[in-house]
Design a protein around this motif. Sequence first.
Motif, PDB file in Angstrom:
ATOM      1  N   ASP A 143      52.187  83.943  67.473  1.00 37.42           N
ATOM      2  CA  ASP A 143      51.915  82.533  67.782  1.00 37.42           C
ATOM      3  C   ASP A 143      53.215  81.764  68.080  1.00 37.42           C
ATOM      4  O   ASP A 143      53.831  81.145  67.208  1.00 37.42           O
ATOM      5  CB  ASP A 143      51.180  81.922  66.576  1.00 37.42           C
ATOM      6  CG  ASP A 143      50.669  80.524  66.900  1.00 37.42           C
ATOM      7  OD1 ASP A 143      50.997  80.007  68.015  1.00 37.42           O
ATOM      8  OD2 ASP A 143      49.992  79.935  66.042  1.00 37.42           O
ATOM      9  N   GLN A 144      53.631  81.856  69.343  1.00 39.49           N
ATOM     10  CA  GLN A 144      54.906  81.256  69.754  1.00 39.49           C
ATOM     11  C   GLN A 144      54.883  79.734  69.625  1.00 39.49           C
ATOM     12  O   GLN A 144      55.885  79.111  69.247  1.00 39.49           O
ATOM     13  CB  GLN A 144      55.219  81.656  71.215  1.00 39.49           C
ATOM     14  CG  GLN A 144      56.672  81.433  71.618  1.00 39.49           C
ATOM     15  CD  GLN A 144      57.658  82.085  70.648  1.00 39.49           C
ATOM     16  OE1 GLN A 144      57.457  83.218  70.215  1.00 39.49           O
ATOM     17  NE2 GLN A 144      58.699  81.346  70.279  1.00 39.49           N
ATOM     18  N   PHE A 145      53.718  79.139  69.889  1.00 36.19           N
ATOM     19  CA  PHE A 145      53.600  77.677  69.813  1.00 36.19           C
ATOM     20  C   PHE A 145      53.937  77.184  68.404  1.00 36.19           C
ATOM     21  O   PHE A 145      54.723  76.261  68.208  1.00 36.19           O
ATOM     22  CB  PHE A 145      52.187  77.218  70.231  1.00 36.19           C
ATOM     23  CG  PHE A 145      51.978  75.758  69.990  1.00 36.19           C
ATOM     24  CD1 PHE A 145      52.520  74.799  70.881  1.00 36.19           C
ATOM     25  CD2 PHE A 145      51.293  75.289  68.855  1.00 36.19           C
ATOM     26  CE1 PHE A 145      52.351  73.445  70.620  1.00 36.19           C
ATOM     27  CE2 PHE A 145      51.138  73.938  68.620  1.00 36.19           C
ATOM     28  CZ  PHE A 145      51.664  73.007  69.514  1.00 36.19           C
TER      29      PHE A 145
ATOM     30  N   VAL B 164      55.620  78.767  66.175  1.00 39.43           N
ATOM     31  CA  VAL B 164      57.049  78.999  65.893  1.00 39.43           C
ATOM     32  C   VAL B 164      57.859  77.817  66.443  1.00 39.43           C
ATOM     33  O   VAL B 164      58.693  77.240  65.733  1.00 39.43           O
ATOM     34  CB  VAL B 164      57.546  80.334  66.523  1.00 39.43           C
ATOM     35  CG1 VAL B 164      59.071  80.457  66.414  1.00 39.43           C
ATOM     36  CG2 VAL B 164      56.868  81.516  65.851  1.00 39.43           C
ATOM     37  N   ASN B 165      57.593  77.473  67.699  1.00 37.81           N
ATOM     38  CA  ASN B 165      58.335  76.366  68.323  1.00 37.81           C
ATOM     39  C   ASN B 165      58.124  75.066  67.572  1.00 37.81           C
ATOM     40  O   ASN B 165      59.088  74.347  67.272  1.00 37.81           O
ATOM     41  CB  ASN B 165      57.897  76.159  69.776  1.00 37.81           C
ATOM     42  CG  ASN B 165      58.482  77.246  70.666  1.00 37.81           C
ATOM     43  OD1 ASN B 165      59.394  77.954  70.230  1.00 37.81           O
ATOM     44  ND2 ASN B 165      57.970  77.373  71.870  1.00 37.81           N
ATOM     45  N   ALA B 166      56.842  74.753  67.280  1.00 34.17           N
ATOM     46  CA  ALA B 166      56.531  73.498  66.599  1.00 34.17           C
ATOM     47  C   ALA B 166      57.204  73.452  65.240  1.00 34.17           C
ATOM     48  O   ALA B 166      57.843  72.457  64.882  1.00 34.17           O
ATOM     49  CB  ALA B 166      55.018  73.359  66.454  1.00 34.17           C
ATOM     50  N   LEU B 167      57.129  74.547  64.489  1.00 31.35           N
ATOM     51  CA  LEU B 167      57.725  74.560  63.155  1.00 31.35           C
ATOM     52  C   LEU B 167      59.253  74.442  63.231  1.00 31.35           C
ATOM     53  O   LEU B 167      59.877  73.807  62.374  1.00 31.35           O
ATOM     54  CB  LEU B 167      57.319  75.834  62.400  1.00 31.35           C
ATOM     55  CG  LEU B 167      55.884  75.788  61.837  1.00 31.35           C
ATOM     56  CD1 LEU B 167      55.483  77.139  61.255  1.00 31.35           C
ATOM     57  CD2 LEU B 167      55.760  74.717  60.744  1.00 31.35           C
ATOM     58  N   SER B 168      59.849  75.084  64.285  1.00 34.57           N
ATOM     59  CA  SER B 168      61.319  74.981  64.465  1.00 34.57           C
ATOM     60  C   SER B 168      61.707  73.522  64.638  1.00 34.57           C
ATOM     61  O   SER B 168      62.678  73.038  64.035  1.00 34.57           O
ATOM     62  CB  SER B 168      61.787  75.769  65.682  1.00 34.57           C
ATOM     63  OG  SER B 168      61.537  77.115  65.495  1.00 34.57           O
TER      64      SER B 168
ATOM     65  N   LYS C 172      56.870  83.002  58.392  1.00 36.45           N
ATOM     66  CA  LYS C 172      55.575  83.690  58.535  1.00 36.45           C
ATOM     67  C   LYS C 172      55.169  83.712  60.006  1.00 36.45           C
ATOM     68  O   LYS C 172      54.759  84.741  60.529  1.00 36.45           O
ATOM     69  CB  LYS C 172      54.502  82.972  57.711  1.00 36.45           C
ATOM     70  CG  LYS C 172      54.435  83.468  56.287  1.00 36.45           C
ATOM     71  CD  LYS C 172      53.153  82.981  55.637  1.00 36.45           C
ATOM     72  CE  LYS C 172      53.056  83.602  54.243  1.00 36.45           C
ATOM     73  NZ  LYS C 172      51.918  83.051  53.518  1.00 36.45           N
ATOM     74  N   ALA C 173      55.280  82.560  60.647  1.00 38.93           N
ATOM     75  CA  ALA C 173      54.854  82.436  62.046  1.00 38.93           C
ATOM     76  C   ALA C 173      55.644  83.374  62.944  1.00 38.93           C
ATOM     77  O   ALA C 173      55.125  83.898  63.926  1.00 38.93           O
ATOM     78  CB  ALA C 173      55.036  81.000  62.508  1.00 38.93           C
ATOM     79  N   LYS C 174      56.902  83.572  62.588  1.00 36.96           N
ATOM     80  CA  LYS C 174      57.734  84.452  63.413  1.00 36.96           C
ATOM     81  C   LYS C 174      57.219  85.885  63.418  1.00 36.96           C
ATOM     82  O   LYS C 174      57.488  86.648  64.344  1.00 36.96           O
ATOM     83  CB  LYS C 174      59.178  84.429  62.916  1.00 36.96           C
ATOM     84  CG  LYS C 174      59.940  83.210  63.444  1.00 36.96           C
ATOM     85  CD  LYS C 174      61.363  83.213  62.947  1.00 36.96           C
ATOM     86  CE  LYS C 174      62.061  81.950  63.451  1.00 36.96           C
ATOM     87  NZ  LYS C 174      63.271  81.672  62.711  1.00 36.96           N
TER      88      LYS C 174
END
Length: 704
Positions: A515-517, A519-523, A509-511
């Motif tokens: 909201d890049q932050f 995406v990064n945090a979830l990755s 969803k974030a992708k």
Amino acid sequence: MNTNNTVLNADQLLQVLSLSENATAIYTSDDIVIEMANDAMIGFWGKDRSVIGKTLLEAVPELRSQPFIGLLKQVWRSGETYTAKDTPADLVVGGKLDRYYFDFEYRAIKDANGDMFCILHTSTDVTAKVLNEKALEAGLKREKILGDELEHANSQLAAANAELFKSNDNLTKLVESLAESENRFRKLVQDAPVAICVLSGMDMRIDVANNKILQLWGRTGEEVISKPLLVARPELIAHTYISVMKRVFDTGVPFSGTSIASKVLRKGQLADMYSDAIYQPLLDESGKVTGIMVVLTDVTDKTLIARREQELVKALAATNEELAAINEEMLATNEELRESQYLLRQANDDMRSSEEQLQFTINAADLGTWDLNPATNKFTGNERLKEWFGLKSIEDISLDVATNVIHEKDRPLVVEAIEEALNFRSGGRYDIEYRIVAPHYSAPRYYRAKGKALFDSEQQPVRFSGILQDINEKKQDEIRKNDFIGMVSHELKTPLTSLKAYVQMLLSKAKNTEDQFTVNALSKVEIQVIKMSTMINGFLNVSRLESGKIQLYKETFDLNDLIEDVAEQMQLIIPKHRITLSPSSPMNIFADKEKIGQVLTNFLSNAAKYSPAGQPIEITCNYVDGQAVVSVKDEGIGLKPQDKEKMFSRYYRVEEASTKHISGFGIGLYLSSEIIKSHKGNVWVESTFGVGSTFFFSLPIYNN
Ligand code: ADP
């Protein structure tokens, strides 16, 4: 003296006399005083007129040793005239003493009373005449001697002549008898019972060779007579005694030798011959060597027998020596044996006491001992073992009876392990855990058997023995722990699975947002969740493995594809290391794909964990001896040799300052190794501390 002489007075007379050419002198008195001497007489004496009035001895002293003074005195005293001819007198004339010859007279002149008045000395020099006569006489004497000599020589010549005639005669006779004796000699040589030949000239031409020597040489007379030795008998070219013959020829010194080897012809073949030989130089009248007479005696048989005897003696001596040496060695061995017997006895005593000690220790440690005779397959154990096995007797029972008490699930593994230990290549090691189902225990009990097989020089097992340890309590603890880990892991796994699903949903969803932050945090969350579930899976697998609940779901696939997939996934999780693959031809295997994937994942995550960021990781897959061999190489911290062995044990982790901060439980490699072993493969590591490690696993290639 009567001075009134009417004819001539004394002085006148003296004057007259002095004029006479005849040498004249007048002496008076017993002292022979020169009253008068004319020039001729003074000339004879070689003196001058001063002599007048002196005694004769004073005037002519050289007369002292001569008879004249005596003769004069004799005349004076006797009054008798003395006459002599050719009388020698030595006189000094002109300062030189010479012999002169005189005819002389000492005339006694008396007065009327018959008394001596004076002596009248007259003398004629006859030296020339006497010398002539003497010369003539000497000449005549010489002639006479010569004549005598000639006569003598003549008669000698005549005698010599006669002798010559005689010797000429003898010579003729000698020549005749020589010819005859040469004939006789030749005949003698020809028929002689010893082998003889005569060689003449530097080229050693065979002049004579008798029947006997021809027979020895194996040649006919036509073949050899008048030919040089080496032309007639080329077999002698390398013969050392040719040079000996030449020396005899050069020096004229005879030679004799025994058992001289040479070559002769026998039925057209060269054969060895031994002979005693004499080389006698033949000399001409001037002593020059003209040839050699060779006399041979065939001693071949004798020599060969002697040689054989010598060899036998030598061989006997050698054998004797060897025997002596063996004897010595045996003595030494005896000594050694005595020593080792003593040592053995001591060792035996030591062994007995250490066996007792061992027995004591075994009993104290509560250990069973067992022993299998691989040749008879008979099994023996101690009392403890008998009790554990629940058998009435454990003396020489068959192996089957012994293994029958093992839990049926463990039995095939035990049989396999025993077979493996009895194989020389395995090194004979045996270490296994199994359960025994004994009737007097309600449940199977766990035991650990450890042993070693011994092999003979032909690599055949001769003995297989070891101990058995009761590990039931420990095992039950482990099982309980395992069950607990399994339960906890299982309980954790369910919420973790849903956590992972939610994180992945949120991430996708974030992708779709800006909201890049997030995406990064979830990755990152996803990565941690994956790590966590990998860990929990590991524990789960361990517990499954321990409880024997692990299942393999095998299928055929290309190992390369799996490697590619896992490498791709892992590259996301370990982005700080670049994973490279070396391409290989298809490598089909029949295996549990997911579990082999787990092994690869473990190797790759370890490679990243134990290497500084940025270091490459290289994967290869190769075909080696019917196996697919996969390697994962890193350039990390590496391993010390002592750690390499234990690497694949459960919960083993290297205790180093460098690894302290790296998280882990030491189960990854253990699981990997168990998974690969359950596929009949192998796991191993090659590593250098501080340089890097390469972990390998091999799996059988799927044929058909
Ligand atoms: P864990 O990594 O979770 O401790 P493993 O069973 O995977 O458990 O590894 C056991 C031990 O082996 C590790 O603790 C580490 O000390 C060592 N090890 C494993 N892989 C490597 C490697 N690639 N390089 C150096 N050491 C390694």
